[in-house]
Design a protein around this motif. Sequence first.
Motif, PDB file in Angstrom:
ATOM      1  N   ASP A 192      12.197 -11.224  -0.854  1.00 53.72           N
ATOM      2  CA  ASP A 192      12.719 -11.363   0.557  1.00 53.72           C
ATOM      3  C   ASP A 192      11.930 -10.390   1.640  1.00 53.72           C
ATOM      4  N   SER A 193      11.817  -9.058   1.303  1.00 55.97           N
ATOM      5  CA  SER A 193      11.534  -8.214   2.158  1.00 55.97           C
ATOM      6  C   SER A 193      10.810  -7.026   1.721  1.00 55.97           C
ATOM      7  N   GLU A 194       9.705  -6.510   2.464  1.00 56.78           N
ATOM      8  CA  GLU A 194       9.116  -5.034   1.971  1.00 56.78           C
ATOM      9  C   GLU A 194      10.103  -4.033   2.186  1.00 56.78           C
ATOM     10  N   THR A 195      11.009  -4.142   3.148  1.00 56.17           N
ATOM     11  CA  THR A 195      11.964  -3.057   3.170  1.00 56.17           C
ATOM     12  C   THR A 195      12.825  -2.946   1.896  1.00 56.17           C
ATOM     13  N   ALA A 196      13.254  -3.907   1.113  1.00 57.65           N
ATOM     14  CA  ALA A 196      13.625  -3.902  -0.275  1.00 57.65           C
ATOM     15  C   ALA A 196      12.762  -3.060  -0.977  1.00 57.65           C
ATOM     16  N   HIS A 197      11.493  -3.347  -1.172  1.00 61.71           N
ATOM     17  CA  HIS A 197      10.438  -2.835  -1.922  1.00 61.71           C
ATOM     18  C   HIS A 197      10.454  -1.066  -1.770  1.00 61.71           C
ATOM     19  N   LEU A 198      10.550  -0.858  -0.210  1.00 61.47           N
ATOM     20  CA  LEU A 198      10.492   0.438  -0.069  1.00 61.47           C
ATOM     21  C   LEU A 198      11.801   1.421  -0.487  1.00 61.47           C
ATOM     22  N   GLU A 199      12.726   0.812  -0.257  1.00 66.77           N
ATOM     23  CA  GLU A 199      14.056   1.486  -0.495  1.00 66.77           C
ATOM     24  C   GLU A 199      14.114   1.432  -1.851  1.00 66.77           C
ATOM     25  N   ALA A 200      13.772   0.404  -2.888  1.00 64.19           N
ATOM     26  CA  ALA A 200      13.578   0.727  -4.203  1.00 64.19           C
ATOM     27  C   ALA A 200      12.844   1.697  -4.745  1.00 64.19           C
ATOM     28  N   MET A 201      11.606   1.871  -4.011  1.00 64.07           N
ATOM     29  CA  MET A 201      10.750   3.072  -4.369  1.00 64.07           C
ATOM     30  C   MET A 201      11.096   4.462  -4.213  1.00 64.07           C
ATOM     31  N   MET A 202      12.231   4.514  -2.988  1.00 60.20           N
ATOM     32  CA  MET A 202      12.675   5.882  -2.632  1.00 60.20           C
ATOM     33  C   MET A 202      13.865   6.021  -3.792  1.00 60.20           C
ATOM     34  N   ASN A 203      14.455   4.859  -4.104  1.00 60.20           N
ATOM     35  CA  ASN A 203      15.609   5.142  -5.268  1.00 60.20           C
ATOM     36  C   ASN A 203      14.951   5.732  -6.664  1.00 60.20           C
ATOM     37  N   PHE A 204      13.597   4.873  -6.950  1.00 61.78           N
ATOM     38  CA  PHE A 204      13.186   5.373  -8.171  1.00 61.78           C
ATOM     39  C   PHE A 204      12.526   6.828  -7.995  1.00 61.78           C
ATOM     40  N   ILE A 205      12.045   7.361  -6.945  1.00 55.49           N
ATOM     41  CA  ILE A 205      11.649   8.605  -6.610  1.00 55.49           C
ATOM     42  C   ILE A 205      12.597   9.576  -6.950  1.00 55.49           C
ATOM     43  N   ILE A 206      13.845   9.318  -6.192  1.00 56.40           N
ATOM     44  CA  ILE A 206      15.034  10.372  -6.539  1.00 56.40           C
ATOM     45  C   ILE A 206      15.464  10.151  -7.904  1.00 56.40           C
ATOM     46  N   SER A 207      15.409   9.072  -8.421  1.00 57.32           N
ATOM     47  CA  SER A 207      15.902   8.918 -10.044  1.00 57.32           C
ATOM     48  C   SER A 207      15.102   9.753 -10.673  1.00 57.32           C
ATOM     49  N   GLU A 208      13.661   9.759 -10.607  1.00 56.30           N
ATOM     50  CA  GLU A 208      13.050  10.783 -11.430  1.00 56.30           C
ATOM     51  C   GLU A 208      12.467  12.016 -11.011  1.00 56.30           C
ATOM     52  N   GLY A 209      13.416  12.338 -10.083  1.00 53.13           N
ATOM     53  CA  GLY A 209      13.100  13.884  -9.437  1.00 53.13           C
ATOM     54  C   GLY A 209      11.842  14.110  -8.696  1.00 53.13           C
ATOM     55  N   LEU A 210      11.221  13.029  -8.151  1.00 52.66           N
ATOM     56  CA  LEU A 210      10.012  13.301  -7.819  1.00 52.66           C
ATOM     57  C   LEU A 210       9.790  13.672  -5.943  1.00 52.66           C
ATOM     58  N   ASP A 211      11.118  13.567  -5.556  1.00 58.72           N
ATOM     59  CA  ASP A 211      11.353  13.748  -4.248  1.00 58.72           C
ATOM     60  C   ASP A 211      10.939  15.172  -3.573  1.00 58.72           C
ATOM     61  N   ASP A 212      11.163  16.152  -4.750  1.00 61.68           N
ATOM     62  CA  ASP A 212      10.590  17.362  -4.284  1.00 61.68           C
ATOM     63  C   ASP A 212       9.175  17.505  -4.297  1.00 61.68           C
ATOM     64  N   ASP A 213       8.574  17.003  -5.252  1.00 61.20           N
ATOM     65  CA  ASP A 213       7.096  17.077  -5.237  1.00 61.20           C
ATOM     66  C   ASP A 213       6.564  16.596  -4.143  1.00 61.20           C
ATOM     67  N   LEU A 214       7.045  15.141  -3.658  1.00 58.52           N
ATOM     68  CA  LEU A 214       6.576  14.668  -2.557  1.00 58.52           C
ATOM     69  C   LEU A 214       6.656  15.497  -1.269  1.00 58.52           C
ATOM     70  N   ARG A 215       7.792  16.283  -1.001  1.00 58.73           N
ATOM     71  CA  ARG A 215       8.093  17.000   0.051  1.00 58.73           C
ATOM     72  C   ARG A 215       7.119  18.140   0.050  1.00 58.73           C
ATOM     73  N   ARG A 216       6.870  18.719  -1.069  1.00 60.68           N
ATOM     74  CA  ARG A 216       5.998  19.886  -1.511  1.00 60.68           C
ATOM     75  C   ARG A 216       4.422  19.534  -1.277  1.00 60.68           C
ATOM     76  N   HIS A 217       4.164  18.122  -1.349  1.00 60.57           N
ATOM     77  CA  HIS A 217       2.806  17.640  -1.220  1.00 60.57           C
ATOM     78  C   HIS A 217       1.969  17.998  -2.585  1.00 60.57           C
ATOM     79  N   ASP A 218       2.993  18.223  -3.571  1.00 62.19           N
ATOM     80  CA  ASP A 218       2.367  18.423  -4.968  1.00 62.19           C
ATOM     81  C   ASP A 218       1.849  17.046  -5.364  1.00 62.19           C
ATOM     82  N   TRP A 219       0.474  16.559  -5.247  1.00 67.65           N
ATOM     83  CA  TRP A 219       0.051  15.366  -5.570  1.00 67.65           C
ATOM     84  C   TRP A 219       0.100  15.137  -6.920  1.00 67.65           C
TER      85      TRP A 219
END
Length: 274
Positions: free
Chosen positions: A140-167
């Motif tokens: 239905d929508s790319e917004t759903a794709h993006l929100e799922a990606m955010m959920n996954f990033i949070i679930s895996e504890g990767l949001d801090d890496d992204l904020r720090r730009h620890d690629w």
Amino acid sequence: MYPAGFKGRAQRLTDIDVARVGRLIGVGEDEIRAVIEVETSGGGFDSQGRPKMLFEPHVFWRELGPGQKRTAAEASGMAYQRWGTKPYPKDSYPRLALAMKIDASAALRSASWGLGQILGSNHRAAGYPTPGDMVAAFCDSETAHLEAMMNFIISEGLDDDLRRHDWSGFARGYNGAGYATHGYHTRLAAAFARWQAIPDVFAPACPKIGLGSRGEAVRAAQQRLADLGHDPGPVDGIFGRGTQAAAIAFQKSVGLVPDGIIGPKTWAALTKEK
């Protein structure tokens, strides 16, 4: 259930969606755009309006487990034990269709979907009870794709890496231990640098402001601080000592550096807080 042919409304993202969803984890557009660019070259749907999808035979082999289904899948070339055993076709959907005849749920779990290339087996981390539910939303929508990606990033504890730009840290968690072989970390860093050179959608409304700043952005921040119980004094668009004190109090309350300057991280927290 997903629509026939995996063709739904196929609604595209807007720039505002990117900025809004990024703020859920306290990052700007540039970080989100970098991940999208590396994962799917910027778009979540293929030329036929289906979610971009990559069927992974080595994951199908794992998902099926020992037994007749795996034997049949191996015999037909739909499953094999090691990644890279055979080259991937340009279009994975015909291969997915054959795999679904063997085991539909396992086939959906064995494909990477949408803007963030979320593996179907990660549907719960992405916020969906079944892989079919995730795929249906992705049609239905790319917004759903993006929100799922955010959920996954949070679930895996990767949001801090992204904020720090620890690629490297982000790529290791998002793309797996072999991330360096494919240069995910360097590609992410390069994409981020490109996007940094482009003004953010929210930048005009949410500039960096501090003591002495004036204007509508200050007024918006004052109102938000007041709504959250941090009294800035008059909501007058003038960043004075009262606004500075309220900003510092808010920053302390959410674990940010209490510098009294409302920049990207503080804006993100202000717009996220209820």
